[in-house]
Design a protein around this motif. Structure first.
Motif, mmCIF file in Angstrom:
data_model
loop_
_atom_site.group_PDB
_atom_site.id
_atom_site.type_symbol
_atom_site.label_atom_id
_atom_site.label_comp_id
_atom_site.label_asym_id
_atom_site.label_seq_id
_atom_site.Cartn_x
_atom_site.Cartn_y
_atom_site.Cartn_z
ATOM 1 N N ALA A 286 0.803 -1.226 0.000
ATOM 2 C CA ALA A 286 0.000 0.000 0.000
ATOM 3 C C ALA A 286 0.836 1.276 0.000
ATOM 4 O O ALA A 286 0.262 2.370 0.014
ATOM 5 N N ASP A 287 2.153 1.169 0.008
ATOM 6 C CA ASP A 287 2.984 2.361 0.114
ATOM 7 C C ASP A 287 4.063 2.355 -0.968
ATOM 8 O O ASP A 287 4.747 1.338 -1.178
ATOM 9 N N ARG A 288 4.200 3.503 -1.614
ATOM 10 C CA ARG A 288 5.144 3.621 -2.722
ATOM 11 C C ARG A 288 5.911 4.930 -2.610
ATOM 12 O O ARG A 288 5.336 5.991 -2.340
ATOM 13 N N LEU A 289 7.225 4.847 -2.781
ATOM 14 C CA LEU A 289 8.081 6.028 -2.804
ATOM 15 C C LEU A 289 8.514 6.310 -4.233
ATOM 16 O O LEU A 289 8.852 5.396 -4.992
ATOM 17 N N THR A 351 3.341 7.853 -1.642
ATOM 18 C CA THR A 351 1.940 7.620 -1.981
ATOM 19 C C THR A 351 1.425 6.429 -1.174
ATOM 20 O O THR A 351 2.077 5.383 -1.118
ATOM 21 N N HIS A 352 0.271 6.624 -0.556
ATOM 22 C CA HIS A 352 -0.343 5.570 0.261
ATOM 23 C C HIS A 352 -1.701 5.219 -0.324
ATOM 24 O O HIS A 352 -2.539 6.089 -0.572
ATOM 25 N N TYR A 353 -1.902 3.921 -0.574
ATOM 26 C CA TYR A 353 -3.161 3.425 -1.129
ATOM 27 C C TYR A 353 -3.934 2.716 -0.023
ATOM 28 O O TYR A 353 -3.450 1.752 0.562
ATOM 29 N N ALA A 354 -5.117 3.214 0.259
ATOM 30 C CA ALA A 354 -5.997 2.582 1.241
ATOM 31 C C ALA A 354 -7.293 2.185 0.546
ATOM 32 O O ALA A 354 -7.469 2.398 -0.662
ATOM 33 N N GLU A 355 -8.197 1.617 1.304
ATOM 34 C CA GLU A 355 -9.428 1.121 0.696
ATOM 35 C C GLU A 355 -10.216 2.240 0.025
ATOM 36 O O GLU A 355 -10.763 2.065 -1.061
ATOM 37 N N ARG A 356 -10.291 3.393 0.699
ATOM 38 C CA ARG A 356 -11.073 4.504 0.156
ATOM 39 C C ARG A 356 -10.232 5.732 -0.135
ATOM 40 O O ARG A 356 -10.765 6.755 -0.565
ATOM 41 N N VAL A 414 -10.387 10.678 -2.082
ATOM 42 C CA VAL A 414 -11.144 9.811 -1.188
ATOM 43 C C VAL A 414 -12.484 9.474 -1.821
ATOM 44 O O VAL A 414 -13.138 10.323 -2.436
ATOM 45 N N ALA A 415 -12.898 8.227 -1.713
ATOM 46 C CA ALA A 415 -14.190 7.775 -2.223
ATOM 47 C C ALA A 415 -15.252 8.038 -1.162
ATOM 48 O O ALA A 415 -15.330 7.326 -0.163
ATOM 49 N N LEU A 416 -16.055 9.097 -1.385
ATOM 50 C CA LEU A 416 -17.145 9.383 -0.466
ATOM 51 C C LEU A 416 -18.270 8.373 -0.628
ATOM 52 O O LEU A 416 -19.042 8.118 0.296
ATOM 53 N N ALA A 417 -18.364 7.820 -1.828
ATOM 54 C CA ALA A 417 -19.337 6.775 -2.167
ATOM 55 C C ALA A 417 -18.757 6.025 -3.352
ATOM 56 O O ALA A 417 -17.782 6.477 -3.955
ATOM 57 N N PRO A 418 -19.316 4.895 -3.716
ATOM 58 C CA PRO A 418 -18.746 4.156 -4.854
ATOM 59 C C PRO A 418 -18.659 4.972 -6.138
ATOM 60 O O PRO A 418 -17.786 4.731 -6.969
#
Length: 770
Positions: A286-289, A351-356, A414-418
């Motif tokens: 989930a993390d990229r430099l 860069t950090h990738y999370a679910e939303r 951020v995904a507030l909704a799908p």
């Protein structure tokens, strides 16, 4: 904004299609920042992002990257002010990226995360970019703070080829009109973790106007090492160009022969070397430099034969003194400049990738050092408007300028909704500009020490209303700190002969741009894509270059300016046909009132506000007056026909409405006699506007087999006579003869004539590609 009916119609059409499931295909992902890693689906970007790959750029067929962007992207126009296709001004939504000092710069250009805007004037040298090495490009509109300084109207991100993504080789050779011959050679490959790519371009062009040959060469190499988690790439790019750009020409000369030029020589020699190291590394799932570091060195030498701006004062002094002694005869001048620039910088992004969420935090530091010197050699204009001189050169200016910029930025999508995505960004810029006068060590001189700070936010939202419809909107802010050349040329009492004479000048405020953008984009079936959008960008404390003659002027802050408009576009395919259509309405206006020097405008000296101090060579620019050099309407059509298994034929139309000439910023210039408030009557030729035009271009590719392709193109099929830029100025030549008395000079429109009908044919061979 007025043209809202077409937007409403498109909304209605898309609502009808929304009930039908659209085949979306693969998800298009685009980069939204200079460094890699911040890649998001195009439908999640709250702006009208545009992309072109190497095949689209090749099909455009232009002589330069700027010309190719004009042919394939909406909202883009070109002013050929220099008369050389490798030195064009590129305008996008009313903002400019230009190689010419004196042009207010409003677009930033990056190649693999390295900023290509030069330290001294923020100019962009299109001739130094290796075209055959470009894999794709992204045009991000608006005042996007993630791209840093100078991103007022947008940013152009170039991404170069690699051996693992572009394997195999390619060689091409083409020749045709104006003695233009172009050759390119490239090869890419990989073995295990190692990949390589090399490319070279060479161009020779005799030019279609008098005294206008040019040569350009670029070399590019990239070596990369790639594993499952790490990628490291080392890039080396070099360029060597020798360009002739003879600039604007009086309409009276062009009426005799379209090949005529005004004065000569006008030569620019550029040398550049870029060494860049980039790396990306996955710290986990989930993390990229991402990081880059670069060194850049450019060397520019110019030689310009100009009319001598000091001659008129010398003649008036001679007449006022009783005409004692010989009349002044130093009617021309050879201006030479030498500009040496060194740049270095580094950037780091996490860069950090999370679910939303997709979150990024980055820092960067860029520093540039420019050394500039200028000499003048007075002489006499010859019958063919060259400069003959045996005088010694005099050193007029010698300046050292440094620019240091440190930035920190963050963004989160951020995904507030799908179906709803919110993007928030911010960047803080700290810029330090230092000028040191190397010729005059004592005050008043060019010494200056200026610091600029700004926090720029951005906020945007996208809503995927249906699989076939996306609605987006956003607001953003960016800033531009004045460059060393602008801070060294900001006194109206001491205009500069750019890129030449400088004087001790006042402080200039930084430009702050706030932009708004709203739009819709959608798909119907597998082939049709469309877009409709509204945009507005307002510059506060805008920096403009005010011309006082054909070659001189000064920089000044000018209240507010605004660019706003509408974009409509669609593309698709129908059987063997691929088509595209783009329309842009642009309203670029001054939003403040001010007095500007414009001695060749018939309304000079007629405003009570601008003549209070006895000034008779200024005009009043009012709120709502159009900005010069920018067409209000543009229409671009394209059609490609796959005529058979081997033959493809293409046609395109570029159409632009008229534009206002520089020097006619108030729109009140008229041909004929005009009397100012002091009773002085003057004669003025021509009007202060250029008419619109439309040109048709054709292209064809025929695949011979075994990797060979025969290709050709015809530009300006119907040999349309047109001009892409204009300015009001004085012409001292009447019927080919120099007029010693300045009262006999013609005040007329100078133009940048468009290229006549021309054709080229070439052969391309490709091998080893997967």
């Amino acid at each position: 904004m007025k043209p809202v009916l077409p937007l409403a119609l498109l909304i209605a059409c898309t609502a009808a299609h929304a009930a039908d499931p659209a085949t979306l295909g693969t998800v298009e992902v685009v980069g939204t920042a200079p460094l890699p890693g911040l890649d998001v689906p195009a439908d999640h970007v709250p702006a009208a992002i545009r992309t072109l790959d190497d095949q689209a750029l090749r099909k455009a067929g232009g002589a330069s990257l700027a010309e190719n962007l004009q042919r394939r992207l909406p909202g883009v126009s070109v002013n050929d002010i220099t008369g050389n296709p490798l030195q064009a001004d590129l305008n996008y939504r009313g903002f400019t990226a230009s190689p010419l000092l004196g042009t207010p710069q409003g677009l930033s250009v990056f190649m693999d995360g390295v900023r290509l805007n030069e330290t001294f004037g923020d100019v962009v040298s299109w001739d130094l970019i290796p075209q055959s090495a470009i894999a794709d490009l992204t045009l991000a509109p608006g005042a996007n703070p993630l791209y840093g300084l100078n991103t007022q109207g947008g940013a152009i991100g170039l991404h170069t080829k690699r051996g693992d993504t572009h394997p195999g080789g390619e060689a091409s050779l083409e020749s045709g009109s104006f003695g233009r011959t172009r050759a390119s050679l490239s090869h890419g490959g990989s073995k295990d973790e190692l990949s390589w790519f090399v490319a070279g371009d060479a161009l020779h062009d005799d030019g279609w106007r008098e005294h206008s040959p040019s040569e350009a060469g670029q070399l590019f190499g990239k070596l990369a090492w790639t594993t499952a988690t790490t990628d490291i790439a080392l890039t080396l790019a070099q360029a060597n160009t020798d360009l002739i750009g003879n600039g604007l020409t009086p309409t009276s000369l062009l009426s005799e022969n379209r090949r005529h030029i005004f004065t000569h020589p006008d030569q620019t020699r550029n040398r550049s070397t870029l060494l860049a190291l980039s790396a990306t590394h996955w710290l986990g799932d989930a993390d990229r430099l991402a990081a880059n570091a670069y060194l850049r060195r450019t060397r520019s030498r110019t030689l310009n034969g100009d009319a001598n701006d000091d001659y008129e004062d010398a003649y008036e002094t001679w007449v006022g003194g009783g005409m004692i002694g010989p009349a002044p005869d130093e009617t021309g001048v050879l201006n030479r400049t030498a500009t040496d620039q060194n740049g270095a910088g580094l950037g780091l992004q996490w860069t950090h990738y999370a679910e939303r969420h997709q979150f990024a935090l980055g820092v960067s530091h860029d520093r540039g050092h420019a050394r500039f010197s200028q000499t003048a050699q007075e002489g006499e204009l010859t019958d063919n408007r060259g400069v003959d001189t045996d005088e010694a050169s005099e050193l007029e200016n010698k300046l050292s300028g440094r620019t240091l910029t440190s930035s920190i930025y963050l963004t989160d999508t951020v995904a507030l909704a799908p179906t709803v995505q919110l993007t928030a960004s911010a960047r803080y810029n700290h810029t330090h500009v230092i000028n040191r006068d190397k010729l005059n060590r004592t005050a008043p001189n060019l010494d200056g020490d200026f610091t600029y700070n700004k926090l720029n936010p951005a906020l945007g939202l996208t809503w995927q209303a249906s699989p076939a419809l996306t609605v987006y909107g956003g607001a953003s802010q960016s800033n531009r700190a004045p460059s060393p050349i602008e801070l060294g040329c900001a006194d109206p009492a001491n205009p500069c002969t750019l890129p030449n004479a400088l004087a001790a000048d006042p402080f200039l405020a930084q430009v702050v741009t706030r932009s708004l953008e709203f739009g819709l984009r959608g798909r119907a079936g597998e082939g049709l894509r469309w877009h409709a959008g509204l945009f507005r960008a307002t510059n506060h404390d805008d920096i403009l270059f005010v011309g006082t003659s054909t070659s001189a002027g000064y920089f000044t802050n000018f209240g507010q300016t605004r660019r706003q408009g509408l974009e409509l576009g669609a593309s698709g395919n129908a059987g063997v046909f691929d088509w595209r259509v783009d329309y842009t309405w642009l309203d670029a206006t001054f939003r403040s009132s001010a007095c500007l020097l414009a001695e060749n405008n018939s309304s000079r000296g007629q405003s009570a506000e601008c003549t209070a101090d006895g000034q008779d060579d200024e005009i009043l620019v009012s709120r709502g007056d159009r900005m010069p050099g920018l067409p209000r309407h543009s229409l671009k059509l394209g059609l490609d026909w796959r005529a058979g298994e081997r033959l493809t034929v293409g046609a395109s139309v570029l159409a632009y409405s008229g534009q206002t000439a520089r020097g006619n910023e108030n729109g009140k210039h008229r041909a004929g006699s005009a009397t100012d408030r002091f009773g002085k009557t003057r004669e003025f030729d021509d009007k202060g506007e250029l008419p619109g035009y439309a040109i048709v271009n054709l292209s064809a590719d025929y695949r011979l087999g075994s990797g060979w392709t025969l290709f050709g193109r015809i530009d300006n099929l119907f040999d349309q006579r047109y001009a892409t830029a204009a300015a009001l100025a004085e012409n001292p030549f009447v019927d080919g003869n120099f007029q010693a008395d300045p009262d006999d000079w013609r005040r007329e429109r100078f133009e940048a004539p468009g290229t006549p009908r021309a054709g080229w044919i070439g052969l391309r061979y490709a091998w080893g590609a997967r």
